[in-house]
Design a protein around this motif. Structure first.
Motif, mmCIF file in Angstrom:
data_model
loop_
_atom_site.group_PDB
_atom_site.id
_atom_site.type_symbol
_atom_site.label_atom_id
_atom_site.label_comp_id
_atom_site.label_asym_id
_atom_site.label_seq_id
_atom_site.Cartn_x
_atom_site.Cartn_y
_atom_site.Cartn_z
ATOM 1 N N ASP A 1 -7.667 7.073 0.670
ATOM 2 C CA ASP A 1 -7.908 8.389 0.071
ATOM 3 C C ASP A 1 -6.954 8.669 -1.102
ATOM 4 N N ARG A 2 -6.224 7.639 -1.531
ATOM 5 C CA ARG A 2 -5.352 7.823 -2.696
ATOM 6 C C ARG A 2 -5.594 6.776 -3.781
ATOM 7 N N VAL A 3 -6.815 6.219 -3.817
ATOM 8 C CA VAL A 3 -7.098 5.241 -4.872
ATOM 9 C C VAL A 3 -7.302 5.992 -6.190
ATOM 10 N N PRO A 4 -7.005 5.352 -7.336
ATOM 11 C CA PRO A 4 -7.230 6.036 -8.612
ATOM 12 C C PRO A 4 -8.708 6.386 -8.769
ATOM 13 N N VAL A 5 -8.960 7.517 -9.415
ATOM 14 C CA VAL A 5 -10.344 7.896 -9.716
ATOM 15 C C VAL A 5 -10.866 6.992 -10.838
ATOM 16 N N HIS A 6 -9.972 6.678 -11.785
ATOM 17 C CA HIS A 6 -10.378 5.919 -12.965
ATOM 18 C C HIS A 6 -9.370 4.793 -13.245
ATOM 19 N N ILE A 7 -9.867 3.582 -13.303
ATOM 20 C CA ILE A 7 -9.027 2.433 -13.684
ATOM 21 C C ILE A 7 -9.584 1.851 -14.979
ATOM 22 N N LYS B 1 -10.426 -10.391 -7.129
ATOM 23 C CA LYS B 1 -10.340 -9.176 -6.305
ATOM 24 C C LYS B 1 -8.903 -8.963 -5.835
ATOM 25 N N GLU B 2 -8.258 -10.050 -5.408
ATOM 26 C CA GLU B 2 -6.879 -9.941 -4.920
ATOM 27 C C GLU B 2 -5.957 -9.365 -5.997
ATOM 28 N N GLU B 3 -6.153 -9.819 -7.243
ATOM 29 C CA GLU B 3 -5.335 -9.312 -8.364
ATOM 30 C C GLU B 3 -5.581 -7.813 -8.541
ATOM 31 N N PHE B 4 -6.828 -7.430 -8.387
ATOM 32 C CA PHE B 4 -7.192 -6.019 -8.531
ATOM 33 C C PHE B 4 -6.524 -5.186 -7.426
ATOM 34 N N TYR B 5 -6.607 -5.684 -6.193
ATOM 35 C CA TYR B 5 -5.965 -4.969 -5.072
ATOM 36 C C TYR B 5 -4.459 -4.855 -5.309
ATOM 37 N N LYS B 6 -3.876 -5.946 -5.824
ATOM 38 C CA LYS B 6 -2.431 -5.975 -6.070
ATOM 39 C C LYS B 6 -2.029 -4.862 -7.037
ATOM 40 N N ALA B 7 -2.826 -4.677 -8.070
ATOM 41 C CA ALA B 7 -2.529 -3.632 -9.056
ATOM 42 C C ALA B 7 -2.620 -2.250 -8.409
ATOM 43 N N VAL B 8 -3.618 -2.072 -7.540
ATOM 44 C CA VAL B 8 -3.796 -0.760 -6.891
ATOM 45 C C VAL B 8 -2.642 -0.492 -5.918
ATOM 46 N N VAL B 9 -2.217 -1.522 -5.172
ATOM 47 C CA VAL B 9 -1.084 -1.363 -4.245
ATOM 48 C C VAL B 9 0.165 -0.989 -5.049
ATOM 49 N N ASP B 10 0.386 -1.667 -6.161
ATOM 50 C CA ASP B 10 1.545 -1.384 -7.017
ATOM 51 C C ASP B 10 1.498 0.070 -7.510
ATOM 52 N N TYR B 11 0.317 0.479 -7.946
ATOM 53 C CA TYR B 11 0.115 1.859 -8.419
ATOM 54 C C TYR B 11 0.474 2.861 -7.320
ATOM 55 N N GLN B 12 0.027 2.566 -6.103
ATOM 56 C CA GLN B 12 0.258 3.526 -5.005
ATOM 57 C C GLN B 12 1.722 3.627 -4.608
ATOM 58 N N PRO C 1 -12.669 11.451 -16.622
ATOM 59 C CA PRO C 1 -11.254 11.827 -16.459
ATOM 60 C C PRO C 1 -10.327 10.740 -17.018
ATOM 61 N N ASP C 2 -9.119 11.115 -17.403
ATOM 62 C CA ASP C 2 -8.171 10.116 -17.913
ATOM 63 C C ASP C 2 -7.875 9.080 -16.832
ATOM 64 N N PRO C 3 -7.660 7.818 -17.231
ATOM 65 C CA PRO C 3 -7.352 6.816 -16.201
ATOM 66 C C PRO C 3 -5.983 7.055 -15.579
ATOM 67 N N GLU C 4 -5.882 6.843 -14.272
ATOM 68 C CA GLU C 4 -4.575 6.907 -13.615
ATOM 69 C C GLU C 4 -3.854 5.574 -13.760
ATOM 70 N N LEU C 5 -4.647 4.509 -13.919
ATOM 71 C CA LEU C 5 -4.075 3.158 -13.964
ATOM 72 C C LEU C 5 -4.715 2.350 -15.087
ATOM 73 N N LEU C 6 -3.864 1.697 -15.897
ATOM 74 C CA LEU C 6 -4.351 0.781 -16.940
ATOM 75 C C LEU C 6 -3.784 -0.610 -16.655
ATOM 76 N N THR D 1 -0.829 7.748 -17.973
ATOM 77 C CA THR D 1 -1.377 6.664 -17.153
ATOM 78 C C THR D 1 -0.278 5.694 -16.716
ATOM 79 N N GLU D 2 -0.396 5.173 -15.500
ATOM 80 C CA GLU D 2 0.518 4.117 -15.060
ATOM 81 C C GLU D 2 0.038 2.787 -15.648
#
Ligand code: IPE
Ligand code: IPE
Ligand code: MG
Length: 254
Positions: free
Chosen positions: A10-16, A221-232, A182-187, A207-208
């Motif tokens: 429930d805390r994933v970025p809305v926009h990447i 996919k793993e790289e993508f998850y890694k970026a999201v974990v880092d963001y969180q 919306p503006d991206p939370e993660l780039l 943006t982060e």
């Protein structure tokens, strides 16, 4: 625990947003022509779209062709445009099956006519889908976009529909190509380059940023998850102090 399991749903970025870079180097390392790197890059796009859909990301913006990319050799530009037509055609069914709607930002009217029409057809066909919004940045440059918005504002002022004093952040934003997004939370930028190359300059104010040395065709996919974990794991302060943020959070909890 897998990377995917580490993600707080429930805390994933809305926009990447992603600057997909490194196709040419990926090909060169293997002794292939650069264009083969772009073809492999399409597989990485597919993986990423799938991962974003699985995580329930609302907007995924992919930088596919910059205004500056017209400076590349003609054979490479032609191959990229052909690949665009082929891919939007081929993926139309996948978009429909997965409830994905395609959007595009950039100076689209100046794309080759075949690319433009295929793109528009897929955008129209998928416009009713309510899942992931996949935004392709094509013939896009942030400075172009900002100047276009400034010109529109100037026109409104000169024809009397807007007063100069009414120019503010909201009226400016409403004229950007991303006005409905919306503006991206993660780039994310791949290939180990630490720059933004004229991409979403206005929109990434808070943006982060996440940089990875992985070349785009190897992005998974793993790289993508890694970026999201880092963001969180980051604290987004928006100019406030860490203490203020904690107080805010406690107030929410009480
Ligand atoms: C990114 O890969 C794709 C586009 C810019 C279209 P590049 O083609 O820039 O690959 P490198 O940076 O030369 O390795
Ligand atoms: C940025 O990559 C543009 C896209 C990914 C479409 P480039 O490869 O064009 O960027 P620079 O030239 O290295 O800054
Ligand atoms: Mg590059």
């Amino acid at each position: 625990m897998s990377l995917k399991e580490k993600i707080i749903r429930d805390r994933v970025p809305v926009h990447i947003a992603i600057i997909m870079d490194g196709n040419g180097r990926w090909a060169k390392k293997r002794g292939f022509v650069r264009t083969l790197g772009h073809e492999k890059g399409v597989d990485a796009v597919r993986e990423t779209v799938e991962a974003a859909t699985e995580l329930g990301i609302r907007y995924l913006t992919l930088y596919a062709f910059s205004t500056e990319n017209w400076n590349r050799p003609k054979y490479e530009i032609d191959a990229l445009m052909k690949l665009l037509v082929k891919s939007v055609n081929k993926e139309r069914k996948t978009f429909m099956d997965n409830n994905i709607s395609l959007m595009a930002i950039g100076d689209l009217g100046n794309l080759p006519s075949k690319s433009y029409h295929e793109l528009m057809k897929t955008i129209e066909d998928t416009s009713g889908n309510t899942g992931l919004r996949l935004v392709l940045a094509l013939n896009y440059s942030s400075r172009w976009e900002i100047v276009e918005a400034a010109r529109s504002l100037a026109r409104k002022v000169s024809d009397g529909t807007l007063k100069a004093d009414e120019i503010n952040i909201d009226s400016f934003v409403s004229l950007l190509t991303t006005s409905s997004i919306p503006d991206p939370e993660l780039l994310i930028r791949t290939s180990g380059e630490y720059r933004v190359s004229n991409f979403l300059l206005w929109q990434i104010a808070y943006t982060e940023l996440y940089f990875t040395p992985t070349l785009w065709p190897d992005f998974s996919k793993e790289e993508f998850y890694k970026a999201v974990v880092d963001y969180q794991g980051r604290e987004r302060r928006f100019g406030m102090t860490s203490e203020q943020l904690k107080q805010q959070k406690n107030r929410h909890l009480n």
